[in-house]
Write a protein that holds these residues in place. Structure first.
Motif, PDB file in Angstrom:
ATOM      1  N   ARG A  92       0.375  -0.763  -0.023  1.00 25.98           N
ATOM      2  CA  ARG A  92       0.252   0.153   0.200  1.00 25.98           C
ATOM      3  C   ARG A  92       1.019   1.552   0.186  1.00 25.98           C
ATOM      4  O   ARG A  92       0.680   2.127  -0.522  1.00 25.98           O
ATOM      5  N   GLU A  93       2.404   1.105   0.902  1.00 28.57           N
ATOM      6  CA  GLU A  93       2.921   2.159   0.822  1.00 28.57           C
ATOM      7  C   GLU A  93       3.741   2.843   0.221  1.00 28.57           C
ATOM      8  O   GLU A  93       4.293   4.215  -0.230  1.00 28.57           O
ATOM      9  N   HIS A  94       4.384   2.024  -0.146  1.00 28.48           N
ATOM     10  CA  HIS A  94       5.572   2.074  -1.972  1.00 28.48           C
ATOM     11  C   HIS A  94       4.660   1.498  -3.317  1.00 28.48           C
ATOM     12  O   HIS A  94       4.613   2.299  -3.845  1.00 28.48           O
ATOM     13  N   LEU A  95       4.388   0.125  -3.166  1.00 25.89           N
ATOM     14  CA  LEU A  95       4.433  -0.494  -4.780  1.00 25.89           C
ATOM     15  C   LEU A  95       3.493   0.158  -4.921  1.00 25.89           C
ATOM     16  O   LEU A  95       3.442   1.140  -5.787  1.00 25.89           O
ATOM     17  N   LEU A  96       1.908   0.749  -4.214  1.00 27.69           N
ATOM     18  CA  LEU A  96       0.633   1.458  -5.111  1.00 27.69           C
ATOM     19  C   LEU A  96       1.360   2.886  -5.152  1.00 27.69           C
ATOM     20  O   LEU A  96       0.928   3.551  -5.915  1.00 27.69           O
ATOM     21  N   ALA A  97       2.544   3.226  -4.669  1.00 25.65           N
ATOM     22  CA  ALA A  97       2.654   4.598  -4.760  1.00 25.65           C
ATOM     23  C   ALA A  97       3.655   4.743  -5.618  1.00 25.65           C
ATOM     24  O   ALA A  97       3.332   6.016  -6.355  1.00 25.65           O
ATOM     25  N   VAL A  98       4.508   3.855  -6.008  1.00 26.00           N
ATOM     26  CA  VAL A  98       5.225   3.653  -7.540  1.00 26.00           C
ATOM     27  C   VAL A  98       3.875   4.512  -8.833  1.00 26.00           C
ATOM     28  O   VAL A  98       4.081   4.875  -9.669  1.00 26.00           O
ATOM     29  N   TYR A  99       3.214   3.876  -8.391  1.00 23.38           N
ATOM     30  CA  TYR A  99       1.562   3.512  -9.509  1.00 23.38           C
ATOM     31  C   TYR A  99       0.903   4.723  -9.467  1.00 23.38           C
ATOM     32  O   TYR A  99       0.689   5.559 -10.935  1.00 23.38           O
ATOM     33  N   GLU A 100       0.892   5.302  -8.617  1.00 26.37           N
ATOM     34  CA  GLU A 100      -0.377   6.775  -8.644  1.00 26.37           C
ATOM     35  C   GLU A 100       0.638   7.721  -9.171  1.00 26.37           C
ATOM     36  O   GLU A 100       0.517   8.543  -9.474  1.00 26.37           O
ATOM     37  N   THR A 101       1.852   7.260  -8.315  1.00 29.07           N
ATOM     38  CA  THR A 101       2.340   8.413  -8.983  1.00 29.07           C
ATOM     39  C   THR A 101       3.213   8.268 -10.593  1.00 29.07           C
ATOM     40  O   THR A 101       3.296   9.694 -11.091  1.00 29.07           O
ATOM     41  N   ALA A 102       2.934   7.210 -11.372  1.00 29.94           N
ATOM     42  CA  ALA A 102       2.521   7.511 -12.885  1.00 29.94           C
ATOM     43  C   ALA A 102       1.354   7.894 -13.443  1.00 29.94           C
ATOM     44  O   ALA A 102       1.908   8.748 -14.297  1.00 29.94           O
ATOM     45  N   VAL A 103       0.625   7.707 -12.822  1.00 29.17           N
ATOM     46  CA  VAL A 103      -0.668   7.939 -13.264  1.00 29.17           C
ATOM     47  C   VAL A 103      -0.610   9.549 -13.160  1.00 29.17           C
ATOM     48  O   VAL A 103      -1.092  10.379 -13.859  1.00 29.17           O
ATOM     49  N   ARG A 104      -0.115   9.947 -12.315  1.00 28.65           N
ATOM     50  CA  ARG A 104      -0.158  11.596 -11.657  1.00 28.65           C
ATOM     51  C   ARG A 104       0.125  12.237 -12.719  1.00 28.65           C
ATOM     52  O   ARG A 104       0.665  12.846 -13.734  1.00 28.65           O
ATOM     53  N   CYS A 105       2.082  11.578 -12.414  1.00 24.91           N
ATOM     54  CA  CYS A 105       2.974  12.601 -13.689  1.00 24.91           C
ATOM     55  C   CYS A 105       2.072  12.137 -15.093  1.00 24.91           C
ATOM     56  O   CYS A 105       2.275  13.149 -16.348  1.00 24.91           O
ATOM     57  N   GLU A 106       1.370  11.512 -15.326  1.00 27.93           N
ATOM     58  CA  GLU A 106       0.500  11.335 -17.054  1.00 27.93           C
ATOM     59  C   GLU A 106      -0.351  12.166 -17.012  1.00 27.93           C
ATOM     60  O   GLU A 106      -0.167  13.470 -18.080  1.00 27.93           O
ATOM     61  N   GLN A 107      -1.380  12.421 -16.109  1.00 27.15           N
ATOM     62  CA  GLN A 107      -2.194  13.427 -15.720  1.00 27.15           C
ATOM     63  C   GLN A 107      -1.965  14.533 -15.481  1.00 27.15           C
ATOM     64  O   GLN A 107      -2.622  16.058 -16.025  1.00 27.15           O
ATOM     65  N   VAL A 108      -0.671  14.910 -14.358  1.00 30.87           N
ATOM     66  CA  VAL A 108      -0.550  17.063 -14.181  1.00 30.87           C
ATOM     67  C   VAL A 108       0.290  17.429 -15.653  1.00 30.87           C
ATOM     68  O   VAL A 108       0.572  18.344 -15.640  1.00 30.87           O
ATOM     69  N   TRP A 109       1.628  16.312 -15.794  1.00 33.91           N
ATOM     70  CA  TRP A 109       2.523  16.601 -16.841  1.00 33.91           C
ATOM     71  C   TRP A 109       3.235  16.323 -18.318  1.00 33.91           C
ATOM     72  O   TRP A 109       3.025  17.097 -18.519  1.00 33.91           O
ATOM     73  N   CYS A 110       2.619  15.380 -18.421  1.00 37.06           N
ATOM     74  CA  CYS A 110       2.891  14.853 -19.492  1.00 37.06           C
ATOM     75  C   CYS A 110       2.377  13.589 -19.897  1.00 37.06           C
ATOM     76  O   CYS A 110       2.279  12.177 -20.018  1.00 37.06           O
ATOM     77  N   PRO A 111       1.059  14.002 -20.689  1.00 36.21           N
ATOM     78  CA  PRO A 111       0.096  13.269 -21.503  1.00 36.21           C
ATOM     79  C   PRO A 111       0.806  11.627 -22.225  1.00 36.21           C
ATOM     80  O   PRO A 111       1.360  12.545 -22.832  1.00 36.21           O
ATOM     81  N   PRO A 112      -0.066  10.445 -21.726  1.00 44.57           N
ATOM     82  CA  PRO A 112       0.659   9.183 -22.826  1.00 44.57           C
ATOM     83  C   PRO A 112      -0.021  10.053 -24.504  1.00 44.57           C
ATOM     84  O   PRO A 112      -0.489   9.890 -24.507  1.00 44.57           O
ATOM     85  N   PRO A 113       0.339   9.302 -25.196  1.00 39.85           N
ATOM     86  CA  PRO A 113       0.169   8.692 -26.515  1.00 39.85           C
ATOM     87  C   PRO A 113      -1.641   8.112 -26.366  1.00 39.85           C
ATOM     88  O   PRO A 113      -1.945   7.577 -25.455  1.00 39.85           O
ATOM     89  N   PRO A 114      -2.541   8.770 -27.517  1.00 37.24           N
ATOM     90  CA  PRO A 114      -3.787   8.136 -27.208  1.00 37.24           C
ATOM     91  C   PRO A 114      -4.257   6.855 -27.109  1.00 37.24           C
ATOM     92  O   PRO A 114      -5.214   6.387 -26.302  1.00 37.24           O
ATOM     93  N   GLN A 115      -2.809   6.056 -27.968  1.00 38.62           N
ATOM     94  CA  GLN A 115      -3.771   4.731 -28.077  1.00 38.62           C
ATOM     95  C   GLN A 115      -3.676   4.321 -27.251  1.00 38.62           C
ATOM     96  O   GLN A 115      -3.963   2.688 -26.294  1.00 38.62           O
ATOM     97  N   VAL A 116      -2.604   4.877 -25.460  1.00 39.23           N
ATOM     98  CA  VAL A 116      -2.223   4.037 -24.809  1.00 39.23           C
ATOM     99  C   VAL A 116      -3.791   4.246 -24.209  1.00 39.23           C
ATOM    100  O   VAL A 116      -3.858   5.087 -22.986  1.00 39.23           O
ATOM    101  N   ARG A 117      -4.258   3.060 -23.198  1.00 40.27           N
ATOM    102  CA  ARG A 117      -5.310   2.322 -22.803  1.00 40.27           C
ATOM    103  C   ARG A 117      -4.999   2.704 -20.837  1.00 40.27           C
ATOM    104  O   ARG A 117      -5.893   3.147 -19.851  1.00 40.27           O
ATOM    105  N   THR A 118      -4.394   2.234 -20.155  1.00 46.21           N
ATOM    106  CA  THR A 118      -4.464   2.074 -18.585  1.00 46.21           C
ATOM    107  C   THR A 118      -3.865   3.121 -18.424  1.00 46.21           C
ATOM    108  O   THR A 118      -1.885   3.764 -18.729  1.00 46.21           O
ATOM    109  N   PRO A 119      -3.993   4.200 -16.971  1.00 44.29           N
ATOM    110  CA  PRO A 119      -3.339   4.976 -16.830  1.00 44.29           C
ATOM    111  C   PRO A 119      -1.782   4.476 -16.216  1.00 44.29           C
ATOM    112  O   PRO A 119      -1.649   3.363 -15.479  1.00 44.29           O
TER     113      PRO A 119
END
Length: 328
Positions: A92-119
């Motif tokens: 919960r505290e570490h592995l999930l944090a890596v995933y959530e950090t990656a999602v946030r990076c895409e949402q806030v700073w640099c969105p993925p290409p349109p064909q990528v479906r999984t945040p």
């Protein structure tokens, strides 16, 4: 870092899988059976879900119990057919944090290409890809021509280099100046270094206090991450000086970085400072990571201008701090 693994690579490889991210996201909502994940994430085969859940148990991020909850099954035991899976504290505290950090990076700073479906998947793939990481590190201190990049990343053949540059430019990771011909990292993409730091902290939790290659990987990577993140920092304009930060290690080569502070900016120097540093700090890589994430320099051993070190740590922590505002 040629030929040297980055601490966190095993975590990024684990998460570099669409099904694994879906399963991890579902477990982040609470304990679940295989059938629960299948129902909430249609389209993933039963055995695929079960295998990903067992991988999380195997690697120590989750546990599985009997349906009545009375008996916890350890990672090396066969999982019960109707077992209830749940993330443990590390998951919960570490592995999930890596995933959530990656999602946030895409949402806030640099969105993925349109064909990528999984945040989160695109960001994790980028950070975990060795050649892309080397290109980013080569560009961390400023724009370069393709020929200069070829010298710094010689393992990439010319044709491969140009293909990667074109792809990264198309996806918004790199910028290209048509007049000078130079490539530079997009400021937004620099934030992806946060994912690497989280992955490194996560693997450190998994592996405890292991030394050797893993410790050396962490030592080698921290200066690179600081070069990547320093241009994003903002400090009070009245602060000036140079920080010398030393990363201690047992049985492996120590490492250093010099940071210049002035005009409200933080810059990681490509070469050691020629004059005496205003402050010298040292600690183990784990303490450095904790200090950067939490903005707390109290465990660092510092001589000289403590306020300068505290300001630099706080500025870097502000770049990392949005991790507390989880978006999933």
């Amino acid at each position: 870092m040629e030929g040297l693994a980055q601490l966190g690579d095993s975590i990024l490889r684990l998460l570099d899988d669409e099904c694994m991210l879906v399963v991890l996201r579902e477990l982040g909502s609470g304990p679940a059976q295989v059938s629960d994940v299948e129902r909430r994430a249609p389209g993933i085969a039963h055995w695929t879900v079960r295998r990903r859940l067992q991988w999380l148990v195997r690697d120590g991020w989750a546990s599985v119990a009997q349906e009545d909850g009375t008996e916890t099954v350890h990672a090396r035991q066969a999982a019960p057919p109707r077992g209830i899976y749940s993330l443990n504290d590390g998951g919960r505290e570490h592995l999930l944090a890596v995933y959530e950090t990656a999602v946030r990076c895409e949402q806030v700073w640099c969105p993925p290409p349109p064909q990528v479906r999984t945040p989160g998947l695109w960001a994790i793939k980028l950070v975990g890809d060795g050649p892309t990481r080397e290109l980013a590190r080569a560009l961390a201190d400023g724009p370069l021509l393709p020929g200069e990049l070829q010298v710094r990343v010689p393992e990439l053949r010319r044709a491969t280099l140009f293909r990667r540059l074109a792809a990264l430019r198309r996806d918004g990771v790199l910028r290209h100046d048509e007049r000078s011909g130079r490539y530079a990292i997009a400021e937004e993409a620099r934030h992806f270094g946060v994912i690497a730091l989280e992955a490194g902290r996560c693997e450190r939790v998994l592996r405890g206090a292991e030394q050797g290659v893993r410790a050396k990987a962490m030592i080698s990577d921290l200066p690179g991450l600081l070069h990547m993140l320093a241009p994003l920092c903002h400090l009070p304009h009245g602060l000036t000086g140079t920080c010398h930060w030393h990363f201690d290690a047992d049985e492996v080569t120590d490492s250093d970085i010099f940071l210049a502070i002035g005009s409200g900016h933080l810059a990681a120097l490509a070469t050691p400072a020629t004059s005496a540093a205003s402050a010298v700090s040292h600690a183990t890589p784990r303490i450095w990571c904790d200090a950067l994430v939490h903005g707390d320099p109290s465990r660092l051993e510092t001589s000289g201008d403590n306020a300068l070190v505290a300001a630099a740590i706080d500025a870097l922590s502000c770049v990392l701090r949005p991790r507390a505002s989880r978006t999933t």
